[in-house]
Design a protein around this motif. Structure first.
Motif, PDB file in Angstrom:
ATOM      1  N   UNK A  71      22.545 -35.719  31.839  1.00  0.00           N
ATOM      2  CA  UNK A  71      23.941 -35.709  32.267  1.00  0.00           C
ATOM      3  C   UNK A  71      24.672 -34.660  31.441  1.00  0.00           C
ATOM      4  N   UNK A  72      25.847 -34.221  31.889  1.00  0.00           N
ATOM      5  CA  UNK A  72      26.589 -33.230  31.087  1.00  0.00           C
ATOM      6  C   UNK A  72      26.734 -33.709  29.648  1.00  0.00           C
ATOM      7  N   UNK A  73      26.482 -32.801  28.719  1.00  0.00           N
ATOM      8  CA  UNK A  73      26.424 -33.171  27.304  1.00  0.00           C
ATOM      9  C   UNK A  73      27.268 -32.224  26.473  1.00  0.00           C
ATOM     10  N   UNK A  74      27.993 -32.807  25.524  1.00  0.00           N
ATOM     11  CA  UNK A  74      28.789 -32.008  24.591  1.00  0.00           C
ATOM     12  C   UNK A  74      28.147 -32.086  23.208  1.00  0.00           C
ATOM     13  N   UNK A  75      27.909 -30.913  22.625  1.00  0.00           N
ATOM     14  CA  UNK A  75      27.344 -30.820  21.289  1.00  0.00           C
ATOM     15  C   UNK A  75      28.362 -30.220  20.327  1.00  0.00           C
ATOM     16  N   UNK A  76      28.259 -30.624  19.078  1.00  0.00           N
ATOM     17  CA  UNK A  76      28.916 -29.905  17.994  1.00  0.00           C
ATOM     18  C   UNK A  76      27.783 -29.276  17.201  1.00  0.00           C
ATOM     19  N   UNK A  77      27.657 -27.953  17.297  1.00  0.00           N
ATOM     20  CA  UNK A  77      26.570 -27.226  16.652  1.00  0.00           C
ATOM     21  C   UNK A  77      27.052 -26.680  15.304  1.00  0.00           C
ATOM     22  N   UNK A  78      26.411 -27.133  14.238  1.00  0.00           N
ATOM     23  CA  UNK A  78      26.726 -26.645  12.893  1.00  0.00           C
ATOM     24  C   UNK A  78      25.580 -25.733  12.466  1.00  0.00           C
ATOM     25  N   UNK A  79      25.863 -24.451  12.371  1.00  0.00           N
ATOM     26  CA  UNK A  79      24.839 -23.444  12.084  1.00  0.00           C
ATOM     27  C   UNK A  79      25.070 -22.844  10.707  1.00  0.00           C
ATOM     28  N   UNK A  80      24.002 -22.760   9.911  1.00  0.00           N
ATOM     29  CA  UNK A  80      24.149 -22.191   8.574  1.00  0.00           C
ATOM     30  C   UNK A  80      22.838 -21.527   8.155  1.00  0.00           C
ATOM     31  N   UNK A  81      22.963 -20.483   7.380  1.00  0.00           N
ATOM     32  CA  UNK A  81      21.809 -19.686   6.974  1.00  0.00           C
ATOM     33  C   UNK A  81      21.176 -20.227   5.696  1.00  0.00           C
ATOM     34  N   UNK A  82      19.970 -19.750   5.405  1.00  0.00           N
ATOM     35  CA  UNK A  82      19.320 -20.104   4.141  1.00  0.00           C
ATOM     36  C   UNK A  82      20.154 -19.637   2.958  1.00  0.00           C
ATOM     37  N   UNK A  83      20.793 -18.481   3.093  1.00  0.00           N
ATOM     38  CA  UNK A  83      21.619 -17.964   2.001  1.00  0.00           C
ATOM     39  C   UNK A  83      22.807 -18.877   1.750  1.00  0.00           C
ATOM     40  N   UNK A  84      23.338 -19.493   2.803  1.00  0.00           N
ATOM     41  CA  UNK A  84      24.450 -20.436   2.630  1.00  0.00           C
ATOM     42  C   UNK A  84      23.989 -21.639   1.808  1.00  0.00           C
ATOM     43  N   UNK A  85      22.786 -22.146   2.114  1.00  0.00           N
ATOM     44  CA  UNK A  85      22.245 -23.286   1.378  1.00  0.00           C
ATOM     45  C   UNK A  85      22.073 -22.936  -0.097  1.00  0.00           C
ATOM     46  N   UNK A  86      21.582 -21.710  -0.357  1.00  0.00           N
ATOM     47  CA  UNK A  86      21.317 -21.311  -1.741  1.00  0.00           C
ATOM     48  C   UNK A  86      22.582 -20.960  -2.513  1.00  0.00           C
ATOM     49  N   UNK A  87      23.711 -20.845  -1.834  1.00  0.00           N
ATOM     50  CA  UNK A  87      24.932 -20.396  -2.502  1.00  0.00           C
ATOM     51  C   UNK A  87      25.680 -21.527  -3.207  1.00  0.00           C
ATOM     52  N   UNK A  88      25.214 -22.770  -3.039  1.00  0.00           N
ATOM     53  CA  UNK A  88      25.919 -23.911  -3.633  1.00  0.00           C
ATOM     54  C   UNK A  88      25.047 -24.627  -4.654  1.00  0.00           C
ATOM     55  N   UNK A  89      25.695 -25.270  -5.602  1.00  0.00           N
ATOM     56  CA  UNK A  89      25.027 -26.176  -6.527  1.00  0.00           C
ATOM     57  C   UNK A  89      25.056 -27.568  -5.891  1.00  0.00           C
TER      58      UNK A  89
END
Length: 289
Positions: A71-89
């Motif tokens: 059926x028609x579906x609504x998504x919230x897509x959260x996209x992030x790079x490996x560099x984004x993951x590595x940029x935080x403590x």
């Protein structure tokens, strides 16, 4: 095959789908798919799994996937790079990238804790509200919500256990894998003798135990994790080879190159050039093969 490329570190997209898609997609980034409304199936590689409103699915870079909607579906897509993951403590989850890659071994919704489902619904609602009412502080607010979502996702992936784990898996195997995650960038601490000492057993026993419980050797497990991280540095980051060598504890660029070529059959620079030619250096886009 449709390649989806995101050159920025973070993107949150509200996406409505109405038809069944038989087209395979491949991203160069992590993607958390929050199902707002609707239902259907997601195919990842050879796996096919159902999703519905409230499902949370994590796709890792290079996962080949497609959506089959009922059926028609609504998504919230959260996209992030490996560099984004590595940029935080990330506090206790200081090997967040390794944890997220566990999702490659699971199908379907990654959520394991009912209380976390409540948190995710709240975050999704807040993100949707923020997207609909942009202002000067939108970027910072979105980052805070996304970071909370990533931590919750990682916590549930860890609760699900490692790819080789089952309901009867000894807790010690999980502890060993967590140890490997923590020290993946320190070769001296990944030797069987050192791991054995950390768990009060001999090097021979730790190797036999790991193979018996997981179905693969300790060294193979470590090598595959390390290679996967190195591959993604080469594909999706601007890090120089000597910087990657330093990060993973190799003596120099030559040492890393010999290691990589032995495992992958191709030199580092050639691998990076081949991947760059596949991905292309262009603005964020959707490209059909």
């Amino acid at each position: 095959m449709v390649k989806v490329t995101m050159h920025g570190p973070l993107e949150v997209v509200r996406q409505n789908m109405e038809a069944v898609s038989t087209v395979d997609f491949r991203n160069n980034f992590f993607q958390i798919c929050l199902v707002v409304t609707g239902q259907g199936h997601l195919g990842v590689g050879c796996h096919r799994t159902a999703f519905r409103s409230g499902s949370v699915i994590l796709l890792t870079p290079d996962d080949v996937h497609h959506f089959e909607l009922e059926q028609p579906t609504e998504f919230l897509m959260v996209r992030f790079s490996s560099s984004y993951v590595r940029s935080f403590e990330w506090g206790k989850m200081n090997q967040m990238e390794c944890i997220l890659y566990y999702a490659r071994h699971f199908t379907g919704c990654i959520m394991r804790t009912p209380d976390d489902n409540v948190l995710v619904r709240s975050i999704a609602t807040s993100l949707l509200h923020t997207l609909e009412h942009p202002d000067l502080y939108q970027e910072d607010i979105v980052k805070h919500f996304v970071n909370a979502l990533i931590v919750i996702a990682a916590r549930n992936i860890e609760k699900a256990g490692p790819p080789a784990a089952s309901e009867n898996t000894d807790k010690k195997l999980l502890d060993i894998i967590h140890y490997i995650e923590e020290h993946i960038f320190d070769p001296a601490k990944l030797k069987a003798a050192v791991i054995g000492r950390a768990f009060g057993v001999s090097a021979g026993y730790i190797g036999q135990y790991f193979r018996r419980c997981s179905g693969e050797t300790l060294q193979h497990f470590i090598t595959q994790y390390k290679l996967r991280l190195i591959e993604h540095r080469l594909k999706f980051s601007d890090m120089r080879v000597h910087e990657i060598a330093l990060e993973f504890g190799f003596t120099d660029e030559s040492h890393l190159n010999k290691y990589f070529k032995k495992q992958k059959g191709v030199a580092l620079t050639k691998y990076r050039k081949l991947q760059a030619s596949k991905i292309g250096k262009r603005e964020p886009s959707i490209i059909e093969d």
